[in-house]
Scaffold this motif. Structure first.
Motif, mmCIF file in Angstrom:
data_model
loop_
_atom_site.group_PDB
_atom_site.id
_atom_site.type_symbol
_atom_site.label_atom_id
_atom_site.label_comp_id
_atom_site.label_asym_id
_atom_site.label_seq_id
_atom_site.Cartn_x
_atom_site.Cartn_y
_atom_site.Cartn_z
ATOM 1 N N GLN A 1 4.346 8.180 16.125
ATOM 2 C CA GLN A 1 3.628 6.882 15.735
ATOM 3 C C GLN A 1 3.532 6.177 14.720
ATOM 4 O OE1 GLN A 1 -0.734 7.477 16.419
ATOM 5 N NE2 GLN A 1 -0.770 5.771 17.957
ATOM 6 N N GLY A 2 3.224 7.325 13.478
ATOM 7 C CA GLY A 2 3.349 7.085 12.218
ATOM 8 C C GLY A 2 4.497 6.277 11.814
ATOM 9 N N LEU A 3 5.513 6.428 12.017
ATOM 10 C CA LEU A 3 6.911 5.843 11.633
ATOM 11 C C LEU A 3 7.157 4.580 12.567
ATOM 12 C CD1 LEU A 3 9.019 8.977 11.110
ATOM 13 C CD2 LEU A 3 7.453 7.746 9.550
ATOM 14 N N THR A 4 6.300 3.834 13.424
ATOM 15 C CA THR A 4 6.660 2.824 14.140
ATOM 16 C C THR A 4 6.945 1.889 13.604
ATOM 17 O OG1 THR A 4 4.867 3.538 15.936
ATOM 18 C CG2 THR A 4 5.675 1.246 16.046
ATOM 19 N N PHE A 5 6.428 1.381 12.422
ATOM 20 C CA PHE A 5 6.580 0.207 11.778
ATOM 21 C C PHE A 5 7.789 0.677 10.374
ATOM 22 C CE2 PHE A 5 2.724 -0.804 13.791
ATOM 23 C CZ PHE A 5 3.169 -1.922 14.392
ATOM 24 N N HIS A 6 8.376 1.642 10.504
ATOM 25 C CA HIS A 6 9.142 1.885 9.492
ATOM 26 C C HIS A 6 8.886 2.025 7.912
ATOM 27 C CE1 HIS A 6 11.886 1.739 13.109
ATOM 28 N NE2 HIS A 6 11.650 0.623 13.053
ATOM 29 N N PRO A 7 7.685 2.643 7.684
ATOM 30 C CA PRO A 7 7.415 2.905 6.370
ATOM 31 C C PRO A 7 8.463 3.452 5.425
ATOM 32 C CG PRO A 7 6.241 4.371 7.554
ATOM 33 C CD PRO A 7 7.034 3.489 8.670
ATOM 34 N N VAL B 1 0.699 -1.237 0.124
ATOM 35 C CA VAL B 1 -0.079 0.073 0.001
ATOM 36 C C VAL B 1 0.870 1.234 -0.015
ATOM 37 C CG1 VAL B 1 -0.169 -0.002 2.575
ATOM 38 C CG2 VAL B 1 -1.974 1.105 1.142
ATOM 39 N N THR B 2 0.490 2.344 -0.844
ATOM 40 C CA THR B 2 1.304 3.446 -0.899
ATOM 41 C C THR B 2 0.058 4.555 -0.443
ATOM 42 O OG1 THR B 2 2.577 2.939 -2.555
ATOM 43 C CG2 THR B 2 2.329 5.221 -2.214
ATOM 44 N N SER C 1 -2.719 6.196 8.950
ATOM 45 C CA SER C 1 -2.823 4.913 8.062
ATOM 46 C C SER C 1 -1.406 4.282 8.023
ATOM 47 C CB SER C 1 -3.208 5.410 6.788
ATOM 48 O OG SER C 1 -4.365 6.181 6.653
ATOM 49 N N ALA C 2 -0.467 4.862 8.184
ATOM 50 C CA ALA C 2 1.066 4.257 7.917
ATOM 51 C C ALA C 2 1.072 3.357 9.068
ATOM 52 C CB ALA C 2 2.166 5.299 8.055
ATOM 53 N N PHE C 3 0.768 3.978 10.241
ATOM 54 C CA PHE C 3 1.008 3.020 11.760
ATOM 55 C C PHE C 3 0.103 1.678 11.569
ATOM 56 C CE2 PHE C 3 -1.302 2.123 15.592
ATOM 57 C CZ PHE C 3 -0.336 1.902 16.370
ATOM 58 N N THR D 1 4.667 -0.722 3.518
ATOM 59 C CA THR D 1 3.950 0.638 3.425
ATOM 60 C C THR D 1 4.872 1.563 2.782
ATOM 61 O OG1 THR D 1 2.524 -0.113 5.033
ATOM 62 C CG2 THR D 1 2.776 2.131 4.583
ATOM 63 N N LYS D 2 4.413 2.610 1.823
ATOM 64 C CA LYS D 2 4.928 3.693 1.637
ATOM 65 C C LYS D 2 4.331 4.943 1.684
ATOM 66 C CE LYS D 2 7.865 3.979 -2.211
ATOM 67 N NZ LYS D 2 8.493 4.125 -3.639
ATOM 68 N N LEU D 3 4.711 5.758 2.271
ATOM 69 C CA LEU D 3 4.317 7.197 2.476
ATOM 70 C C LEU D 3 4.903 8.337 1.523
ATOM 71 C CD1 LEU D 3 2.029 8.856 4.393
ATOM 72 C CD2 LEU D 3 3.985 9.074 5.904
ATOM 73 N N ILE D 4 3.668 9.089 0.903
ATOM 74 C CA ILE D 4 4.077 10.280 -0.104
ATOM 75 C C ILE D 4 3.715 11.347 0.349
ATOM 76 C CG2 ILE D 4 4.263 11.010 -2.444
ATOM 77 C CD1 ILE D 4 4.048 8.302 -3.397
ATOM 78 N N GLU D 5 4.562 12.381 0.569
ATOM 79 C CA GLU D 5 4.345 13.609 1.140
ATOM 80 C C GLU D 5 4.806 14.796 -0.054
ATOM 81 O OE1 GLU D 5 3.078 17.053 2.368
ATOM 82 O OE2 GLU D 5 2.271 15.307 3.113
ATOM 83 N N SER D 6 3.904 15.458 -0.287
ATOM 84 C CA SER D 6 4.459 16.794 -1.306
ATOM 85 C C SER D 6 5.229 17.782 -0.776
ATOM 86 C CB SER D 6 3.281 17.449 -1.885
ATOM 87 O OG SER D 6 2.474 18.342 -0.855
ATOM 88 N N GLN D 7 5.153 18.016 0.584
ATOM 89 C CA GLN D 7 6.039 19.086 1.436
ATOM 90 C C GLN D 7 7.020 18.502 1.723
ATOM 91 O OE1 GLN D 7 4.760 22.024 1.289
ATOM 92 N NE2 GLN D 7 2.696 21.846 0.639
#
Length: 339
Positions: free
Chosen positions: A72-78, A7-8, A19-21, A30-36
């Motif tokens: 919290q969002g980075l807990t599982f190292h996306p 999932v991205t 969602s990433a958590f 999981t991958k997380l994409i952010e424009s900023q």
């Protein structure tokens, strides 16, 4: 082909981070994409604001809340990709190709749209040479209002956010001048009265004409037109709060056949489905009957989106993740906490 993720998530605000958590909790790659250039979304706009309405948290500043969300969002190292604006999404042979404006391709089996209100940028001043002062004492999105302690602050804006900032500054600054371009403020009456009653200087029908700088390249005075008359105000810092421009992800959404409401949010369902197999939405990006447009509601959206992704990828999977108190994912992590 590049690495393929389960999932991205597009968007790194509270909905994207949770969602990433939760996707990590469900063992999804999981991958997380952010424009900023930073995570956090719109919460970055009000770091000093006190939040009272997030379940389970005593009053907390936006900055601290955001720090918690990121941790919290980075807990599982996306995998996290910053400064990455999505321009197109296509699906080929069951795999989504997410193309970024820089030409990069990101491949994934499922997508969660968590881009909130879109890519938000402050409306800037149309004043000659204003951009040079952004490196010194002209601010559009202050990191912290505490940086203005004991200063003479000039703030331009007439909405709720601008006047709330002005009220907070009155408690720490030497003086606050609030300038509004129209002949009335577009804000709740009680916060306007609070500003007036606590020593703030209010200028209506006011336009910024120019800035005068000192030898250090900082603004030392603002030249104004106040009701058609010229005036100059000495300052230590200038804050401009003229609202924000939002670039929403409608372009790629339309190519996928997604339906948008009058406010340009995706029409969906409470389970975060939006009518396109493999693509789901959470947070401010989605609208549905019964939607809770608060931070607390964005977490439920994130959970529903991830659970829908899990069942999309594996129809025999459990509908929900095991609660954290029983989840093996936290056995080792729990050892760092004393009972």
């Amino acid at each position: 082909m590049n690495e393929v993720y389960d999932v991205t998530i597009i968007g790194g605000g509270p909905s994207g981070l949770y969602s990433a958590f939760y996707s990590g909790l469900r063992n999804l790659k999981t991958k997380l994409i952010e424009s900023q250039s930073v995570l956090g979304g719109k919460v970055n706009l009000y770091p000093d604001k006190i939040l009272w309405d997030v379940g389970g948290l005593t009053p907390i500043t936006g900055k601290k809340f955001l720090s918690n969300c990121i941790t919290q969002g980075l807990t599982f190292h996306p995998t996290v990709c910053l400064n990455t604006e999505v321009s197109q999404i296509t699906k080929i042979a069951g795999i989504f190709d997410i193309r970024a404006s820089n030409g990069d391709h990101h491949y994934t089996k499922a997508v969660i749209l968590a881009y909130g209100s879109g890519i938000i940028t402050p409306n800037k001043l149309a004043v000659d040479g204003a951009e040079q002062f952004e490196r010194t004492n002209l601010h559009y999105i202050p990191n912290s209002l505490h940086a203005f302690r004991n200063k003479q602050v000039f703030l331009s804006g007439g909405g709720n956010t601008a006047i709330e900032q002005a009220n907070e500054l009155l408690a720490i600054a030497n003086g606050v001048t609030l300038a509004c371009r129209s002949n009335e403020l577009r804000a709740h009456e009680h916060i306007v009265e609070s500003f007036r009653n606590n020593g703030g200087t209010l200028l209506l029908e006011t336009q910024i004409r120019a800035f005068r700088s000192n030898r250090q390249g900082e603004i030392e005075a603002v030249s104004l037109s106040v009701g058609g008359e010229d005036r100059t105000v000495a300052v230590d810092a200038v804050i401009v709060n003229h609202g924000f421009a939002s670039k929403q992800a409608i372009a790629f959404g339309e190519t996928l056949g997604l339906q948008f409401n009058d406010s340009n949010f995706i029409e969906g369902s409470p389970d975060s489905t939006i009518g396109y197999p493999g693509i789901f939405a959470a947070g401010d990006a989605i609208a549905y009957t019964g939607k809770v447009n608060l931070l607390v509601g964005t977490f439920q959206d994130a959970v529903n989106a991830v659970n829908s992704v899990k069942q999309y990828l594996n129809p025999t999977a459990e509908k929900h993740a095991m609660v954290s108190s029983h989840n093996e994912a936290f056995v080792e992590k729990n050892k760092q906490f004393s009972l």
